[in-house]
Design an enzyme around this catalytic site. Structure first.
Site, PDB file in Angstrom:
ATOM      1  N   SER A   1       0.947  -1.072  -0.015  1.00  0.00           N
ATOM      2  CA  SER A   1      -0.203  -0.128   0.059  1.00  0.00           C
ATOM      3  C   SER A   1       0.887   1.240  -0.037  1.00  0.00           C
ATOM      4  O   SER A   1       1.798   1.486   0.870  1.00  0.00           O
ATOM      5  CB  SER A   1      -0.953   0.093   1.269  1.00  0.00           C
ATOM      6  N   CYS A   2       0.882   1.905  -1.045  1.00  0.00           N
ATOM      7  CA  CYS A   2       2.080   2.939  -1.632  1.00  0.00           C
ATOM      8  C   CYS A   2       1.867   4.040  -0.312  1.00  0.00           C
ATOM      9  O   CYS A   2       1.156   5.116  -0.780  1.00  0.00           O
ATOM     10  CB  CYS A   2       1.676   3.638  -2.817  1.00  0.00           C
ATOM     11  N   ILE A   3       2.463   4.054   0.781  1.00  0.00           N
ATOM     12  CA  ILE A   3       2.424   5.312   1.633  1.00  0.00           C
ATOM     13  C   ILE A   3       3.864   5.484   2.315  1.00  0.00           C
ATOM     14  O   ILE A   3       4.581   4.512   2.483  1.00  0.00           O
ATOM     15  CB  ILE A   3       1.619   5.190   2.851  1.00  0.00           C
TER      16      ILE A   3
END
Lengths: 410, 103
Positions: free
Chosen positions: B101-103
């Site tokens: 999850s691109c964070i």
């Protein structure tokens, strides 16, 4: 004359305009920026509006204030990019040619993507704080809130400013404590992620602050729909959480223009090389800020660090040299924790947020993954830095590449 | 990284048990990983697994939402097939890297 075209005059586009305007030969390059809106929003300030800390006037200025006097400015919606022809079509049919193009069209909230979100409770008991309208409506609602379930929900990734929902619940804790009704307000933090943050060390520290502040964390909750009648949110695996006030991060997607141009992934974020910041499809197109699909936070700090890399690489491309600068995914975020304190995280593609001091090893003045008063002052000062230094494309005393100095492996 | 024997084949796996090389995958490996997660694989499962592998080969980043829009399965169906881990479990069984999850 050669033409440089920038699409989007938000944080990233305005910053690149100023940097390149000061660098490129005026006799050689014509620079044009396109945006559909005339107002520039200081978006980090939206978070403070519901709690009455900032008002609307604190977060808006005319975009014109930040453009260099010789740049061409066009206010118009954009229809599409035709990369094969080096052309951009504006809505209404006007065509712009370019030699180099920078896409900085950002990300947008799409409340319509979630069933029951833009329904009869929208801006009555259900709010976002990612628009000035949502933040102001929530401020009104908070004024006469006497207690109940306050739910903060993150239904999808990626979204703008990953720490903002954390700050929201921390500030809500302080706000309702100040009003003397904290014992009547149940604050719940509902997220599709497995914890409060994606990376383990930060999740542990920030999860600890949640516990201290008596905020309930409900994780792995993938929002299916909102029941406006019974004031409940439901997950796909059939769990439910009830709310009196629901604050949500609407699904984020890139501009429809990106989809029409055939350059996006399934969330309309532009397919971009995560190191060079060049479009995966066209060598003379570069992408910066929230519009890009690279795997880092969608945040102004990332746009700022990426801006230095893009600046070097686009100049190389203009001169026909290989692209040598590589973006490391550097992000740097202040996290307001309420009661005049704040935390700070600094990380990149490969290194998760770690404890330590920043920017000077052992000295600070800011503490990484620590809850301090100094970090809060950093956030307060940042608004001035944003308007006066960052948007104007001037240097800040922080390197684009993340540094391990001052950080501790744990 | 470690070497592990799954369904009689030596494969490289990450710390949390995802295959490091998706080409080392076969259907028997999928079945053994799945049964460890309490899932018995059907044709419906394999349709999803093959879709995930195809997309990963193309270099696409996967999300529950994008799989739900694929036409193979909707989000509810994905939860039914892979309870408690629609994307994490399906990725693990499909032999592709852990979803970010691109964070």
């Amino acid at each position: 004359m050669k033409k440089l075209l920038i699409l989007g005059a938000g944080t990233a586009g305005t910053m690149m305009l100023n940097k390149l305007y000061n660098e490129l030969e005026r006799e050689e390059w014509e620079i044009t920026i396109v945006d559909q809106f005339k107002t520039h929003y200081y978006q980090p300030g939206f978070l403070f509006i519901p709690f009455g800390i900032y008002s609307k006037q604190d977060v808006i200025k005319p975009k014109y204030d930040f453009f260099p006097p010789g740049a061409n400015v066009i206010f118009s919606p954009i229809d599409k990019i035709v990369g094969e022809e080096n052309k951009v079509y504006l809505e209404g049919g006007k065509v712009l040619n370019y030699d180099f193009l920078i896409i900085a069209t950002g990300t947008q909230t799409r409340p319509g993507e979630t069933e029951g979100l833009k329904d009869k409770l929208w801006y009555k008991d259900i709010f976002d704080f990612y628009t000035v309208e949502g933040a102001m409506a929530l401020h009104q609602r908070f004024k006469d809130f006497e207690g109940g379930d306050l739910v903060m929900c993150i239904p999808e990734v990626p979204y703008k400013c990953p720490v903002a929902p954390l700050e929201f619940v921390f500030l809500a804790d302080a706000y309702f404590t100040g009003k003397g009704i904290r014992d009547k307000v149940n604050i719940k933090f509902v997220t599709l992620m497995s914890g409060v943050f994606t990376k383990p060390v930060a999740t542990k520290v920030l999860g600890g602050i949640m516990e201290e502040k008596n905020i309930e964390v409900i994780s792995d909750f993938y929002l299916s729909h909102i029941d406006n009648e019974n004031k409940k949110i439901f997950s796909y695996d059939e769990r439910e959480v009830s709310f009196d006030i629901l604050t949500i991060v609407p699904v984020n997607m890139g501009s429809e223009m990106v989809a029409r141009s055939g350059m996006g992934d399934d969330m309309n974020f532009v397919k971009t090389d995560k190191y060079t910041l060049q479009s995966e499809q066209f060598e003379n197109i570069f992408v910066i800020g929230d519009a890009a699909n690279f795997p880092t936070s969608k945040a102004g700090s990332v746009a700022h660090f990426a801006g230095e890399i893009l600046f070097e690489n686009i100049l190389s491309a203009m001169e026909g040299r290989p692209l040598q600068a590589k973006f490391d995914g550097h992000a740097n975020c202040y996290i307001e924790t309420g009661f005049g304190k704040g935390a700070l995280i600094d990380f990149n593609y490969d290194t998760e947020p770690l404890p330590g001091t920043f920017p000077l090893p052992g000295i600070g003045p800011f503490g990484l993954l620590k809850n301090t008063k100094m970090n809060h002052y950093g956030k307060v000062m940042f608004r001035w830095i944003y308007w006066h230094i960052l948007l104007k494309g001037k240097e800040l005393p922080i390197e684009a590449d993340m540094s391990m100095a001052g950080k501790k492996r744990v | 990284m470690a070497v592990k024997t799954i369904a009689g084949v030596q494969v490289n796996v990450s710390d949390d048990g995802y295959l490091e090389d998706m080409d080392q995958w076969n259907e028997d490996i999928a079945k053994e990983i799945a049964s460890g997660l309490g899932i018995e694989l059907t044709d419906e499962h394999f349709k999803v697994l093959n879709y995930l592998r195809e997309k990963t080969k193309e270099g696409a980043s996967l999300s529950i939402r994008s799989v739900g829009k694929s036409g193979i399965v909707d989000v509810k169906g994905l939860y039914k097939l892979f309870p408690k881990g629609p994307l994490k479990f399906s990725s693990k069984i499909a032999g592709i890297p852990k979803p970010t999850s691109c964070i």
